[in-house]
Write a protein that holds these residues in place. Structure first.
Motif, mmCIF file in Angstrom:
data_model
loop_
_atom_site.group_PDB
_atom_site.id
_atom_site.type_symbol
_atom_site.label_atom_id
_atom_site.label_comp_id
_atom_site.label_asym_id
_atom_site.label_seq_id
_atom_site.Cartn_x
_atom_site.Cartn_y
_atom_site.Cartn_z
ATOM 1 N N ARG A 220 0.933 -1.163 0.122
ATOM 2 C CA ARG A 220 0.093 -0.083 -0.015
ATOM 3 C C ARG A 220 1.047 1.323 0.102
ATOM 4 N NH1 ARG A 220 -5.296 0.520 0.741
ATOM 5 N NH2 ARG A 220 -6.466 -1.409 0.644
ATOM 6 N N ARG A 221 1.875 1.199 0.731
ATOM 7 C CA ARG A 221 3.008 2.282 0.893
ATOM 8 C C ARG A 221 3.204 2.642 -0.793
ATOM 9 N NH1 ARG A 221 4.977 1.038 6.375
ATOM 10 N NH2 ARG A 221 4.500 2.937 7.497
ATOM 11 N N TYR A 226 2.916 5.864 -5.865
ATOM 12 C CA TYR A 226 3.138 5.845 -7.475
ATOM 13 C C TYR A 226 1.565 6.232 -7.972
ATOM 14 C CZ TYR A 226 7.981 4.872 -7.303
ATOM 15 O OH TYR A 226 9.328 4.936 -7.130
ATOM 16 N N MET A 227 0.563 6.348 -7.141
ATOM 17 C CA MET A 227 -0.784 6.671 -7.769
ATOM 18 C C MET A 227 -0.591 7.840 -8.876
ATOM 19 S SD MET A 227 -3.713 5.130 -6.921
ATOM 20 C CE MET A 227 -3.308 3.304 -6.317
ATOM 21 N N PHE A 228 0.389 8.647 -8.832
ATOM 22 C CA PHE A 228 0.295 9.939 -9.627
ATOM 23 C C PHE A 228 0.753 9.436 -11.133
ATOM 24 C CE2 PHE A 228 4.967 9.173 -8.768
ATOM 25 C CZ PHE A 228 5.529 9.334 -9.930
ATOM 26 N N ARG A 229 1.027 8.050 -11.159
ATOM 27 C CA ARG A 229 1.398 7.615 -12.700
ATOM 28 C C ARG A 229 0.187 7.232 -13.611
ATOM 29 N NH1 ARG A 229 6.666 4.073 -13.324
ATOM 30 N NH2 ARG A 229 6.274 4.587 -15.551
ATOM 31 N N LEU A 230 -1.098 7.144 -12.605
ATOM 32 C CA LEU A 230 -2.160 6.652 -13.150
ATOM 33 C C LEU A 230 -3.092 7.872 -13.770
ATOM 34 C CD1 LEU A 230 -3.600 4.171 -10.678
ATOM 35 C CD2 LEU A 230 -2.237 3.917 -12.968
ATOM 36 N N THR A 267 -1.777 2.016 -16.486
ATOM 37 C CA THR A 267 -1.254 3.445 -16.816
ATOM 38 C C THR A 267 -1.999 4.014 -17.933
ATOM 39 O OG1 THR A 267 0.371 2.824 -17.946
ATOM 40 C CG2 THR A 267 0.632 3.454 -15.599
ATOM 41 N N GLY A 268 -2.464 3.217 -18.788
ATOM 42 C CA GLY A 268 -3.267 3.213 -20.284
ATOM 43 C C GLY A 268 -4.602 3.355 -20.167
#
Length: 362
Positions: A220-221, A226-230, A267-268
């Motif tokens: 989860r950490r 890396y949520m910003f990559r979505l 991501t896509g």
């Protein structure tokens, strides 16, 4: 001084500190704390002559956790010159520099490095061989290693990926025997990781054991960071973010690497519906890596031609290189133009571009 460094490099030019820096820099802040807080680890650190064996499946995060252990020891005993710490990262692609003599010489070099001056026994060994341009025998290395290590009140030896230690000429077996022999001689504390391989596990029977798995909290950490990559619609929906994290945590089942591949596969996606459909189809179980890698290659093949070509060149260089490449070496390899007499700096691809076209595989 220069004479000191000359002797250290003569013992072995191999330096594991660069790998340690690389691995610890990849650590997500706060991850691995479960290992440091475990009763098994605390008992290992606090008691002499203890062994802690940590098996783990591929992709569980063994190497990063090993780097966390190394950093913890150096931080904890930073001001104590009586504590000796040495570590090794076994790597099947570095087997040409990891024979039995190399491995024990690396331990010797690290113990010598931590002392204010080169011990006389090491200088004598160096003087005996330098003019003849010969190398010390395994017995000589082990003898000096025992002498140097005995100068410390406590000694810690950390070895990652024993399963990647070469098995030709009984190297792995003899290396483990040598480690246990050192432990018997001066009470060293041993920490080792490996994939679950019966012949290795047998050697550690009767010792403390702690299985390495990617904890839910650590996964989860990683995902939070890396949520910003979505895509943007994910950032605007806390509910969807929570679904993504929950589904990936459930799917990876202790495999850290799989979390990275699964996140990259999303991501896509261009809508919440497409995202949720993809989440339902995340690969799980023993075949999960095969599906994740196939998916990544599918995304590489679906890029425009130049991006696809770059990704495949990157993967080819990384896969076929005799040893792991630095980022600069990879850039230069990719910048070579057939028929050109010299390298053109303007033809070096950017690292961010290299990473982005590889669909999470690099």
């Amino acid at each position: 001084d220069q004479g000191r460094q000359t002797i250290l490099d003569w013992i072995t030019p191999i330096d594991y500190a660069l790998q340690q820096s690389d691995f610890i820099n990849r650590r997500q802040a706060g991850t691995g704390q479960w290992l440091l807080d475990s009763a098994e680890f605390k008992a290992w650190v606090e008691t002499d002559k203890r062994t802690l064996f940590c098996p783990g499946i591929p992709g569980a995060g063994k190497t990063i956790l090993t780097s966390i252990v190394v950093e913890e020891l150096f931080t904890r005993f930073e001001n104590d010159g009586n504590i000796g710490i040495a570590y090794l990262y076994c790597n099947y692609r570095r087997q040409h520099e990891q024979n039995l003599e190399d491995l024990f010489a690396s331990l010797l070099k690290q113990f010598v490095q931590e002392q204010p001056s080169i011990p006389d026994s090491v200088k004598t060994l160096y003087d005996r061989h330098k003019d003849k341009r010969t190398r010390p025998s395994l017995d000589e290395i082990l003898g000096i290693l025992q002498t140097v290590a005995a100068a410390y009140s406590r000694v810690f030896i950390i070895v990652d990926a024993l399963d990647e230690c070469q098995i030709s000429d009984g190297c792995r077996q003899r290396f483990m025997s040598g480690l246990f022999n050192l432990q018997a001689k001066f009470g060293a504390n041993l920490f080792a990781t490996s994939r679950p391989i019966s012949s290795i596990e047998k050697e550690f029977e009767g010792n403390s054991r702690l299985e390495i798995r990617a904890s839910e909290e650590d996964v989860r950490r990683y995902l939070n960071s890396y949520m910003f990559r979505l895509p943007g619609f994910v950032a605007r929906s806390p509910e969807l973010q929570e679904e993504i994290k929950a589904d990936i945590v459930e799917a990876v089942d202790g495999m850290f690497l799989l979390a990275q591949l699964h996140l990259e596969s999303l991501t896509g996606k261009r809508s919440s519906k497409a995202m949720r459909a993809a989440l339902k189809n995340l690969a799980t179980g023993s075949e999960a890596y095969d599906h994740a890698y196939e998916d990544a290659m599918g995304r590489i093949n679906g890029q425009i031609e130049d991006q696809e070509d770059l990704a495949k060149q990157v993967l080819s260089w990384i896969t076929c290189a005799k040893r792991p490449l630095t980022t600069t070496e990879l850039q230069h390899a990719l910048g070579v133009e057939v028929g050109e007499p010299q390298l053109d700096e303007d033809n070096l691809p950017d690292i961010e571009d290299i990473v982005s076209v590889c669909a999470g595989l690099v």
